[in-house]
Design an enzyme around this catalytic site. Structure first.
Site, short mmCIF file in Angstrom:
data_model
loop_
_atom_site.label_atom_id
_atom_site.label_comp_id
_atom_site.label_asym_id
_atom_site.label_seq_id
_atom_site.Cartn_x
_atom_site.Cartn_y
_atom_site.Cartn_z
N LYS A 22 0.78 -0.84 0.06
CA LYS A 22 0.00 0.11 -0.29
C LYS A 22 0.93 1.35 -0.21
O LYS A 22 0.62 1.82 -1.01
CB LYS A 22 -1.14 -0.02 0.73
CG LYS A 22 -2.32 1.16 1.24
CD LYS A 22 -2.73 1.29 2.56
CE LYS A 22 -3.69 -0.31 2.17
NZ LYS A 22 -4.62 -0.47 3.89
N ARG A 91 -3.14 3.36 8.61
CA ARG A 91 -3.63 2.14 7.87
C ARG A 91 -1.83 0.55 7.95
O ARG A 91 -1.26 0.84 7.52
CB ARG A 91 -3.83 2.48 5.66
CG ARG A 91 -4.85 3.09 6.36
CD ARG A 91 -4.65 3.50 4.97
NE ARG A 91 -6.35 4.98 4.96
CZ ARG A 91 -7.38 4.24 4.04
NH1 ARG A 91 -7.61 3.10 3.67
NH2 ARG A 91 -8.45 4.82 4.17
N GLY A 100 -8.11 -7.42 4.29
CA GLY A 100 -9.28 -7.69 5.49
C GLY A 100 -8.03 -7.95 6.43
O GLY A 100 -9.00 -8.17 7.80
N MET A 102 -5.30 -7.82 8.43
CA MET A 102 -4.37 -6.63 9.05
C MET A 102 -5.60 -5.18 9.32
O MET A 102 -7.14 -5.09 8.71
CB MET A 102 -3.47 -5.90 8.93
CG MET A 102 -2.72 -7.38 9.10
SD MET A 102 -0.90 -7.59 8.69
CE MET A 102 -1.29 -6.94 7.05
N ARG A 335 -3.71 -1.22 -6.36
CA ARG A 335 -2.22 -1.99 -6.65
C ARG A 335 -2.83 -2.90 -7.63
O ARG A 335 -4.09 -2.88 -8.36
CB ARG A 335 -2.54 -3.24 -4.98
CG ARG A 335 -3.96 -3.79 -5.01
CD ARG A 335 -3.73 -4.44 -4.00
NE ARG A 335 -5.34 -4.47 -3.99
CZ ARG A 335 -6.35 -5.17 -2.71
NH1 ARG A 335 -5.86 -5.01 -1.83
NH2 ARG A 335 -7.35 -5.11 -2.47
N HIS A 451 -15.62 -8.81 0.76
CA HIS A 451 -14.80 -9.34 1.70
C HIS A 451 -14.71 -10.77 1.16
O HIS A 451 -13.10 -11.47 1.27
CB HIS A 451 -14.41 -8.96 3.17
CG HIS A 451 -13.67 -10.51 4.22
ND1 HIS A 451 -14.44 -11.72 4.44
CD2 HIS A 451 -12.63 -10.49 4.68
CE1 HIS A 451 -13.40 -12.39 4.40
NE2 HIS A 451 -12.36 -11.26 4.96
N ARG A 574 5.09 -46.80 -11.56
CA ARG A 574 6.09 -47.68 -10.30
C ARG A 574 5.29 -48.57 -11.03
O ARG A 574 3.81 -49.75 -10.97
CB ARG A 574 4.49 -46.84 -9.49
CG ARG A 574 4.89 -45.67 -9.27
CD ARG A 574 3.94 -44.71 -7.80
NE ARG A 574 5.12 -44.40 -7.09
CZ ARG A 574 4.80 -43.05 -7.28
NH1 ARG A 574 4.34 -42.62 -8.39
NH2 ARG A 574 5.17 -41.80 -6.50
N ARG A 629 10.00 -48.95 -13.22
CA ARG A 629 10.81 -48.78 -11.94
C ARG A 629 10.45 -50.03 -11.70
O ARG A 629 9.89 -50.66 -10.85
CB ARG A 629 10.67 -47.87 -10.97
CG ARG A 629 11.06 -48.10 -9.56
CD ARG A 629 10.45 -47.33 -8.31
NE ARG A 629 9.53 -46.84 -8.01
CZ ARG A 629 8.04 -46.33 -6.97
NH1 ARG A 629 9.45 -45.30 -6.40
NH2 ARG A 629 7.46 -46.37 -6.75
N SER A 781 17.00 -40.53 -11.26
CA SER A 781 15.76 -39.30 -10.81
C SER A 781 15.43 -39.46 -8.50
O SER A 781 15.52 -40.39 -8.07
CB SER A 781 14.60 -39.96 -11.01
OG SER A 781 13.53 -39.92 -11.00
N GLY A 783 13.76 -38.54 -5.98
CA GLY A 783 12.59 -40.05 -5.14
C GLY A 783 12.43 -38.67 -4.27
O GLY A 783 13.08 -39.35 -2.60
N CYS A 849 11.36 -37.53 -9.44
CA CYS A 849 9.64 -38.79 -9.54
C CYS A 849 8.90 -38.29 -9.01
O CYS A 849 7.79 -38.63 -8.45
CB CYS A 849 10.08 -39.21 -10.36
SG CYS A 849 11.04 -40.99 -9.46
N TYR A 869 14.34 -33.15 -16.47
CA TYR A 869 13.26 -33.23 -16.24
C TYR A 869 13.02 -33.09 -14.90
O TYR A 869 13.12 -34.01 -14.08
CB TYR A 869 12.87 -33.72 -17.22
CG TYR A 869 13.44 -35.55 -16.46
CD1 TYR A 869 12.39 -36.22 -15.66
CD2 TYR A 869 14.51 -36.35 -16.91
CE1 TYR A 869 12.60 -37.79 -15.44
CE2 TYR A 869 14.25 -37.35 -16.09
CZ TYR A 869 14.13 -38.11 -15.73
OH TYR A 869 13.82 -39.63 -14.93
#
Ligand code: PEP
Ligand code: MG
Length: 889
Positions: A22, A91, A100, A102, A335, A451, A574, A629, A781, A783, A849, A869
């Site tokens: 703000k 404020r 809303g 604070m 904002r 709100h 899996r 796997r 990979s 886990g 993964c 990846y």
């Protein structure tokens, strides 16, 4: 010595860390020459020091005095001067907006003397006394911590005495009496008098704003939004301008575009003769902003100009709070506005078309969480529905659930697994728990900026607001429509946050258009703006990202869907899921086999079944890598439950019916039972302990791959060994794999079918000795599910439902480390493993993964540490693609 106070003219929009959102934006608007009431900002640094020490930092008070004096000079008035008072608002404003959450105190500087001067200056007694009673009320509730009901009950009583339900019917005398009543309430509940000294009012209000950073509701909000807990809030001290000086005054909120759809136009609400929070609180129903043109054309035109200036300056949708004091427009806040997920995508591409931003910037402005939100199903347009009412489409989505009327019931019912819709007249920050627990929120009052609307949009939660034909009776736990239909607590309703409709009963839902586009059943350029925007941004993300995105899938169906969602291979198949159902018996025989012969028979029976599984997946993923796997979980998971079997055998014995097979089974189940199976006989240990098991799986992989390759299908199998802690384990399995690969059935055109052998890194030791492990692995990979479990010593199946909520509550975690990667700890091991692995083998392929592969923040981390990846569940593949693109711009 640090500075703790800045004038508006000294800051700019990029200083959100120090001045809060703000404050930084008030500074920016001031420097743009927009009409901002003069003021100054106390920094977040001051707040952090105050919260740490329980007192203002040295020097802050003197700086406040100095800046206050400058402000007084600029305004030609002194704070609380009995003859001509300067009044200020105090404020809160943190780096991230927390609507809303604070505190704010208005009209600071009024007291028993200055109220008369204000009345004389304004020529309006009613206004002055109304302002004073607001100060006592806000000060009492916010600074002195008195229950706000004490004050609102007194207002209600005053209205009742007057025979009215409208605040506007209360006159100066009524407000003067209310001030006295309020002062009595303060004395009774706070044990002190309302402070008459203006500077004391100011200082206490500033402290209250600081303290509100740590209020339970602010903490809850930050957790929900993953906002760090240690930032603190800045405080803006702004000279008061008044929207409650009569019908030529008012206050409003506006958006430069529709925050729900992104469409351009004039969006907002305006309330005449009202102050500050009245609009946001939804106390009275507001006018649409377009009506302001009739009421006050000069201010309206000026506001439109300012909105254009702000859009051009921020190059984004802005939201604005403004006040008109007797025909003079003042900007109180701006904002970059919160928006729905759909609007984020459409606005980003609109701004590209308008030449305001480029595609990289558009990509930065959308998030994976928003994309995930757009992939939720919606209500079926063609389903039969009973419409109850229509409100404002405040936050999109389709929510179905039992109507509940208070936050506690919402939480309780949701905890027992029920879906609920929270129905309120209006919400306030105390409803936050209920809003989080509910699938949707319905209110009868307040506009798109209330709100409920703002918070729901921020959470990605469906909301319909301001359905003002509904009579909501919270005490009786029911609402009534204008046609007299009554809906009581527990009755199911469906709310459509996209068009604002509310239906009785459960309306069926259908796939989102974005999913249909991913699936290829809906095309770009066929009239759906959202689909066009998503398609364009996804394309840019794909062109930009360095990370590949794979999928965790173990069926042909999931593989196919993920491929349509853009998966570039399988990162984790899996195989344990393939050992369930009617194959369980075969596995049981394998586990119980007492001789080599028996074991080999079971393995031989499993081989063709595994080949079928892999063939289907390889076909679906033709041309792409498929990481399979080898079996990971403890074997006893494939056997009957120990307790159930013990009871069954005991009962049979009691009946004198001894079943030798069940008795033998019980012995085996007992033998294999582990106290802590996650740390027991699983992963590579299983492959070494049960001869032939991994070989059978490898055979199924290489044989099915060889068969397909011979048919001209392009297959790229990658064999992955789980839970390795030392290179010796991997060497043992690699030798077994080499033997299988040498078999003629694994060959195509006289040579072994091309494949890779690699390992998961899911134990801290593996990450530490990664340089050695890489000698036997062509890829790693990570886990991260197990790596998180083993690094922290947290049982992944237990802790999230036991003490994690307490940890989150106390801020020990901002977010569960199973959800978002713990960068400092587990991330350190990932970084180490990657670096060490590549030291041995510079071309080592690196992936991840664990569940973190689809978590936006974690994806950015994996990009940074140079993985090749990420792999995640099918529905998160688009999210990971988008975030991988965002990580690269
Ligand atoms: C992991 O541990 O991160 C992993 C992907 O394996 P799983 O979840 O199957 O243990
Ligand atoms: Mg694992």
């Amino acid at each position: 010595m640090p500075r703790f106070v800045y004038d508006f003219a000294e800051g700019d929009k990029d200083q959100k860390d120090l001045l809060g959102g703000k404050g930084a934006n008030l500074a920016e608007m001031t420097n743009l020459g927009l009409p901002v009431p003069p003021g100054f900002i106390i920094t977040t640094e001051a707040c952090r020091a105050y919260l740490a020490d329980g007192a203002e930092p040295d020097g802050m008070a003197a700086e406040v005095t100095e800046h206050l004096a400058t402000l007084e000079t600029a305004m030609g008035r002194r704070l609380g001067d009995p003859d001509d008072p300067l009044l200020v608002s105090v404020r809160s404003g943190a780096k991230f907006s927390m609507p809303g959450m604070m505190e704010t105190v208005l009209n600071v500087g009024l007291n028993d003397a200055s109220v008369h001067a204000l009345a004389a200056r304004a020529g309006d007694d009613r206004f002055a006394w109304d302002s004073y009673r607001r100060l006592v009320q806000m000060f009492g509730a916010t600074v002195l911590g008195i229950e706000s009901e004490h004050f609102s009950d007194a207002v209600e009583a005053a209205k009742k005495a007057k025979g009215t339900r409208n605040d506007l019917d209360l006159d100066a005398g009524d407000f003067e009496r209310l001030v006295e009543t309020f002062k009595g309430i303060v004395r009774e509940h706070a044990g002190r008098d309302f402070p008459q000294d203006p500077r004391e009012q100011l200082d206490l209000a500033v402290h209250a704003v600081f303290d509100s950073w740590n209020s339970p509701r602010a903490n809850l909000y930050r957790r929900q939004e993953r906002i760090p807990t240690d930032l603190g809030t800045a405080v803006s001290i702004v000279s008061m301008v008044f929207g409650n000086l009569g019908m030529d005054s008012g206050t409003g909120v506006a958006f430069t575009r529709d925050p729900a759809s992104g469409a351009r136009g004039v969006y907002g609400d305006y309330l005449q003769n009202a102050q500050g929070e009245d609009v946001v609180a939804g106390i009275r129903n507001t006018l649409p902003l377009t009506d302001l043109e009739q009421l006050d054309k000069t201010s309206y035109d000026q506001l439109m100009d300012i909105m254009t200036t702000l859009e051009n300056h921020y190059r984004d949708l802005c939201d604005i709070e403004f006040t008109i004091e007797r025909g003079k427009l003042w900007m109180l806040q701006t904002r970059v506005g919160k928006r729905t997920a759909a609007a984020a995508f459409t606005i980003a591409t609109q701004l590209v078309d308008e030449g305001m931003i480029d595609l990289d910037e558009a990509l930065r402005r959308v998030t994976g969480a928003q994309l995930a939100n757009l992939m939720f199903p919606r209500f079926d347009r063609d389903a039969e529905k009973k419409l109850l009412t229509t409100g404002m489409n405040a936050s999109p989505g389709a929510a179905v659930g039992a109507a509940v009327f208070d936050s506690a019931t919402a939480v309780a019912r949701a905890r027992s697994g029920e879906r609920v819709v929270l129905v309120r007249r209006e919400t306030n920050p105390d409803d936050l728990d209920g809003m989080i627990a509910a699938t949707g929120v319905l209110t009868s009052r307040g506009g798109r900026t209330s709100h409920a609307a703002v918070v729901a949009r921020g959470m990605g939660k469906t909301a319909v607001c301001g359905a003002d034909e509904l009579e909501v009776d919270v005490a009786a736990k029911r609402f009534t429509t204008s046609d007299g239909v009554e809906v009581a607590e527990g009755e199911v309703i469906s709310i459509d946050g996209t068009n604002g409709e509310v239906y009785l009963g459960e309306v069926p839902v259908v796939a989102s258009p974005v999913v249909s586009w991913f699936e290829g059943t809906l095309h770009e350029g066929t009239g759906d703006d959202l689909v066009d925007a998503v398609a364009r941004i996804m394309r840019h993300a794909d062109e930009t990202r360095r990370l590949n995105v794979r999928v965790n899938a173990d069926t042909a169906d999931d593989s196919g869907r993920a491929r349509r969602f853009g998966a570039e291979g399988i990162g984790l198949c899996r195989t344990e899921h393939m050992f369930l159902g009617d194959r369980r018996e075969l596995v049981e025989r394998l586990v119980l086999a007492e001789s080599r012969d028996e074991r080999e028979k079971s393995l031989a029976a499993l081989l063709p079944l595994q080949m079928e599984d892999f063939t289907a997946i390889f076909r679906e993923m033709e041309g792409l890598p498929v990481t399979i796997r080898l079996l990971d979980p403890p074997l006893h998971e494939f056997l009957p439950d120990l307790t159930e079997l013990s009871v069954e055998v005991a009962l049979a014995r009691e009946r004198g019916e001894v079943d030798q097979e069940r008795e033998d089974l019980l012995v085996a189940v007992r033998r294999l039972h582990e106290q802590n199976p996650m740390l027991g006989l699983r992963g590579v240990r299983l492959g070494i302990a049960v001869p032939g098991l991994f070989a059978m799986q490898v055979r199924a992989i290489t044989r099915s791959a060889a068969e397909l390759a011979a048919q001209g299908v392009s297959v790229h199998p990658e064999i992955m060994v789980p839970l390795v802690g030392t290179v010796q384990e991997l060497q043992a399995v690699a030798a077994e794999i080499a033997e299988v690969v040498a078999e003629p059935e694994s060959h195509v055109n006289g040579a072994p079918v091309p494949h890779q052998v690699g390992t998961m890194i899911e134990l801290p030791r593996a990450a530490i000795v990664a340089a050695q492990i890489a000698e036997s692995a062509e890829f790693f990979s990570f886990g991260t599910n197990d790596l998180t479990q083993t690094t922290w010593g947290f049982s992944r199946d237990d802790v999230e439902s036991s003490f994690f909520s307490e940890y989150l509550e106390q801020g020990i975690f901002g977010v569960s480390p199973f959800e978002s990667l713990d960068v400092e700890g587990v991330g350190h091991l990932v970084e180490l493993g990657a670096r060490e692995g590549r030291r041995t083998r510079p071309d080592l392929k690196l992936g991840i993964c664990g569940e973190h592969g689809g978590d936006p923040d974690s994806v950015h981390f994996f990009h940074r540490v140079g993985l090749d990846y990420v792999s995640c569940s099918p529905f998160r593949v688009p999210v990971a693609r988008l975030e991988a693109g965002r990580a690269a711009v």
